[in-house]
Scaffold this active site. Structure first.
Site, mmCIF file in Angstrom:
data_model
loop_
_atom_site.group_PDB
_atom_site.id
_atom_site.type_symbol
_atom_site.label_atom_id
_atom_site.label_comp_id
_atom_site.label_asym_id
_atom_site.label_seq_id
_atom_site.Cartn_x
_atom_site.Cartn_y
_atom_site.Cartn_z
ATOM 1 N N ASP A 1 0.854 -1.186 0.000
ATOM 2 C CA ASP A 1 0.000 0.000 0.000
ATOM 3 C C ASP A 1 0.890 1.236 0.000
ATOM 4 O O ASP A 1 1.785 1.356 0.840
ATOM 5 C CB ASP A 1 -0.884 -0.031 1.266
ATOM 6 C CG ASP A 1 -2.085 0.885 1.133
ATOM 7 O OD1 ASP A 1 -2.166 1.628 0.135
ATOM 8 O OD2 ASP A 1 -2.939 0.854 2.039
ATOM 9 N N ASP B 1 -3.347 2.575 -5.645
ATOM 10 C CA ASP B 1 -2.183 2.619 -4.765
ATOM 11 C C ASP B 1 -2.029 1.389 -3.888
ATOM 12 O O ASP B 1 -1.281 1.408 -2.929
ATOM 13 C CB ASP B 1 -2.277 3.869 -3.875
ATOM 14 C CG ASP B 1 -3.568 3.890 -3.069
ATOM 15 O OD1 ASP B 1 -4.472 3.072 -3.357
ATOM 16 O OD2 ASP B 1 -3.690 4.710 -2.145
ATOM 17 N N GLU B 2 -2.759 0.335 -4.156
ATOM 18 C CA GLU B 2 -2.557 -0.864 -3.351
ATOM 19 C C GLU B 2 -2.820 -2.129 -4.169
ATOM 20 O O GLU B 2 -3.542 -2.095 -5.172
ATOM 21 C CB GLU B 2 -3.432 -0.864 -2.092
ATOM 22 C CG GLU B 2 -4.908 -0.777 -2.367
ATOM 23 C CD GLU B 2 -5.735 -0.819 -1.080
ATOM 24 O OE1 GLU B 2 -5.536 -1.739 -0.272
ATOM 25 O OE2 GLU B 2 -6.584 0.072 -0.905
#
Lengths: 391, 381
Positions: free
Chosen positions: A12, A107-108
């Site tokens: 993350d 973003d993860e």
């Protein structure tokens, strides 16, 4: 898999949008920064820097409220075009370590590195390598959680933030989760949390200690699942590309334009098998098969056929692709081909109508090949005809 | 030609033969119906070259003759006429038909009867007599399982085979198989084994439904054509040549789980599930749980569609053997339930092998005359 091992990573990016803004405005480092979709009163906070979070500013609250909570904060408007470049680079880094990457947002992502250890080392080593590369190549920090499943890894990466790495060894899941507040458990929202608090349940360990019957009585079947999760039990595997695919395809660009029909058909065979492997991985079958051909320099054509019964086996896919290829190629005077590709769209749940007298041997073979390719990469299992004699 | 017929007889005759009129044909005359005088009656005939239907209606014949007129036009027209006498007149050149009825007078352009394809006559061969009700019931329980695409032509037909007074009908489209037995009033002179186009039997079933008369079937000695004759209606079809697959091996003799349920309840839940299934892959999932401690067993019927929703219905069932699960294409499941009544037995061994549907009597004993096999869908549970 008989013995569970901690090979699932949740990676993350820390305060992604804010980190990206700080990258191009280093003068704002150390200050409360809020990135929001729209800066007017109707704007909503996308990400807040850790400094702003200390004032209670968090994602999804209105900008007007954020301004009241932290009047000193610097407000910036989201710039998705800028972030998406970094997001692509991020996912590309992850795929360098394993093809088994399940994106969970810009973003993860979740990774299962079970097949990558021989190449890159232990899951922890891989996690460190990913963090190093993200910092070096993108310039921001990533936190990573490592455990036996996606649920625990997600909680672990959150626990490590910012810029942390938390490894939960196999078997230690329940102990790791137990002291944490109930809201850290991904399925516990505000409503569930309020009800649990009312019952005197404050930590994940409290949930695990509550008899299942009591939770079922209060939450129905959800209650049993809640307790299983509190114990760190979660079965959903890491699925590459989950929820995104509308079509699955493979294509090959030839270094030298390919004039040989047999060789082209053999390449199609290999592509069909890889598409079939991906279909199986996604639990999908598709009704439309598309063939793509490019003749030099850039004349690209595509031909499709939609079948009555959804296709999922490599053999069926290949047969459809070859029929399309033979016709399209003949229409173009069998000229040398620069690029060849096959894809499937119109995806639906993988389900195949069995034929009378049919056995499932073809499916078993395909599943076995898919598993090998999952672990060792696409090139691990190939047809002899795909390999050029000089290779 | 000059004849007088009753409007309702003409209308009925046209609607019977209309079934065989070609809809898309390279031979334009096959869109016409042949109208001719035949031994004191008026004969109507139509053909699409695969099947032909002839109907005879009572008429007062003043002058013999024959012609052909567009089926669609004359049928629509006659249907609108008042129920009284219609007089048909065709001049010697056969190029027009004049129809007079009450004070309505019209002329329809015709094509020469000489150009109409010859409808085969079958005078000798093997003859089989059928009771109309038994014939219809067997056709309805079997024909829908025949293939609709002609990649394997034999599967577009229904296999008919006699053994003494037993005639067995079977159809299979590669995914399912339906087999029904009929007891014949008498043994045919020799045994036969032929493949009749499913469409011909479908039309025959409709004709039998309208006439309710005994049916005589005649197969020509070359085994290339079949005739079905009722009192005033005949149908001729081209038989399908080829070898029908040996289907007996596809009907499992044993099962691991057998579930007995009320057909109407099963049908209702399947219909509901089908609504959800149609937005997914058309999959209906069945789960059987044996009862315990005096509680009845249960059949769960469910369907789900990504991004749409899901549905689950439960019905009481008598479950023998182990609990089990199997998934079917919703249409195949509904098709078989639609031809059954009372109680049905579903037998199965695994989620990836045949589901066998059999009608059963009140005592749970399988009725020997019908069996339907459906291959399941291979799904991720």
């Amino acid at each position: 898999m008989s013995e569970r091992r901690a090979t699932v990573l949740h990676v993350d990016l820390d305060a992604f949008f804010v980190s990206m803004e700080l990258l191009r405005r280093p003068e704002l480092r150390g200050l409360p920064v809020v990135v929001a979709g729209g800066l007017g009163n109707r704007g909503v906070v996308s990400t807040a820097s850790y400094e702003a979070r200390r004032f209670g500013v968090r994602s999804a609250i209105p900008v007007s409220q954020a301004r009241r909570l932290c009047p000193a904060a610097i407000f910036l408007e989201t710039d998705f075009a800028y972030y998406s470049l970094a997001s692509k680079a991020f996912h590309a880094i992850l795929r360098d370590f394993t093809p088994v990457v399940e994106p969970a947002g810009a973003d993860e992502a979740y990774l299962d590195v079970a097949g990558s250890e021989a190449l890159f080392g232990s899951p922890e080593t891989i996690a460190q390598a990913i963090r190093r590369r993200v910092r070096a190549e993108i310039g921001i920090n990533a936190s990573v959680g490592v455990s036996i499943n996606k649920l625990v890894s997600k909680v672990a990466s959150d626990a490590g933030k910012p810029d942390g790495l938390v490894v939960v060894p196999a078997g230690a899941e329940a102990a790791f989760l137990a002291p944490r507040p109930i809201r850290d458990l991904p399925m516990v929202g505000k409503k569930t949390a309020d009800v649990l608090s009312g019952l005197g349940i404050h930590t994940i360990g409290d949930i695990a200690r509550t008899p299942e019957s009591a939770l079922v009585a209060r939450f129905g079947s959800h209650g049993a699942e809640l307790r299983a999760r509190a114990l760190g039990i979660f079965d959903a595997p890491v699925l590459a590309g989950r929820g995104e695919a509308k079509s699955i395809s493979r294509e090959t660009t030839f270094d030298v334009d390919e004039p040989d029909g047999d060789r082209l058909r053999a390449v199609l065979r290999g592509q069909a098998e890889r598409v079939a492997t991906d279909l199986a991985r996604h639990g999908k079958a598709g009704r439309t098969v598309t063939l793509k051909l490019r003749f030099p320099p850039f004349e690209t054509i595509s031909r499709s056929v939609t079948t009555g019964v959804a296709v999922e086996l490599a053999g069926d896919l290949h047969a459809a692709a070859v029929t399309l290829f033979d016709r399209a190629w003949a229409e173009h005077d069998r000229r040398p081909v620069r690029l060849l590709g096959v894809g499937v769209s119109n995806l639906q749940e993988r389900a195949r109508q069995l034929r009378l007298g049919e056995t499932l041997e073809a499916d078993r073979l395909q599943d076995a090949v898919a598993e090998l390719r999952d672990r060792f990469g696409d090139a691990a299992v190939r047809r002899g005809a795909e390999i050029r004699p000089q290779e | 030609m000059k004849v007088q017929v009753l409007q309702e007889n003409l209308q009925r005759g046209l609607s019977i033969v209309g079934r065989a009129v070609a809809t898309r044909s390279t031979l334009p005359i096959t869109a016409n119906v042949l109208v001719s005088t035949d031994r004191g009656r008026l004969k109507l005939a139509a053909t699409d070259l695969d099947i032909s239907i002839c109907a005879w209606i009572g008429a007062k014949i003043d002058e013999e003759g024959a012609t052909t007129v567009p089926s669609r036009l004359i049928s629509d027209f006659v249907a609108q006429l008042p129920p009284t006498t219609v007089s048909l007149e065709v001049p010697q050149n056969g190029r027009q038909m004049r129809l007079e009825c009450a004070r309505n007078d019209s002329t329809i352009n015709a094509m020469d009867a000489e150009d109409f394809p010859r409808i085969p006559e079958i005078r000798d061969g093997v003859t089989i007599q059928f009771d109309p009700k038994a014939l219809r019931r067997a056709i309805e329980r079997v024909e829908f399982a025949a293939a609709t695409d002609d990649s394997r032509p034999v599967l577009t037909g229904v296999h008919l085979k006699t053994d003494g007074t037993r005639l067995t009908m079977a159809a299979a489209d590669g995914f399912r198989l339906a087999v029904a037995d009929i007891t014949l009033p008498e043994s045919p002179s020799e045994s036969i084994e032929v493949i009749v186009p499913a469409r011909a039997l479908r039309e025959l079933s409709r004709l039998v439904g309208e006439t309710n008369e005994p049916v005589e079937m005649r197969v020509n000695p070359q085994r290339t054509q079949v005739l079905f004759a009722m009192t005033d209606v005949e149908m001729v079809a081209q038989l399908i040549q080829g070898t029908f697959p040996n289907y007996n091996q596809l009907i499992p003799a044993e099962y691991g789980t057998k579930v007995l349920v009320n057909v109407d309840e099963f049908k209702r839940e399947a219909r509901i599930a089908a609504i959800f299934a149609r937005d997914g892959s058309g999959i209906i999932r069945l789960q059987m749980a044996p009862g315990d401690a005096g509680m009845p067993g249960q059949l769960t019927i469910s369907a789900r569609a990504d991004e749409i929703g899901d549905n689950e219905g439960k019905i009481d069932a008598k479950v023998e053997g182990e609990g089990s699960k199997i998934a079917f294409n919703s249409r195949y499941l509904q098709d078989v339930l639609n031809v059954l009544t009372g109680t049905v037995a579903l037998e199965m061994t695994s989620p990836s092998s045949q589901g066998v549907f059999r009608p059963v009597d009140e005592n749970g004993v399988s009725e020997p005359g019908y069996v339907h096999v459906v291959m399941p869908m291979f799904v991720q549970w």
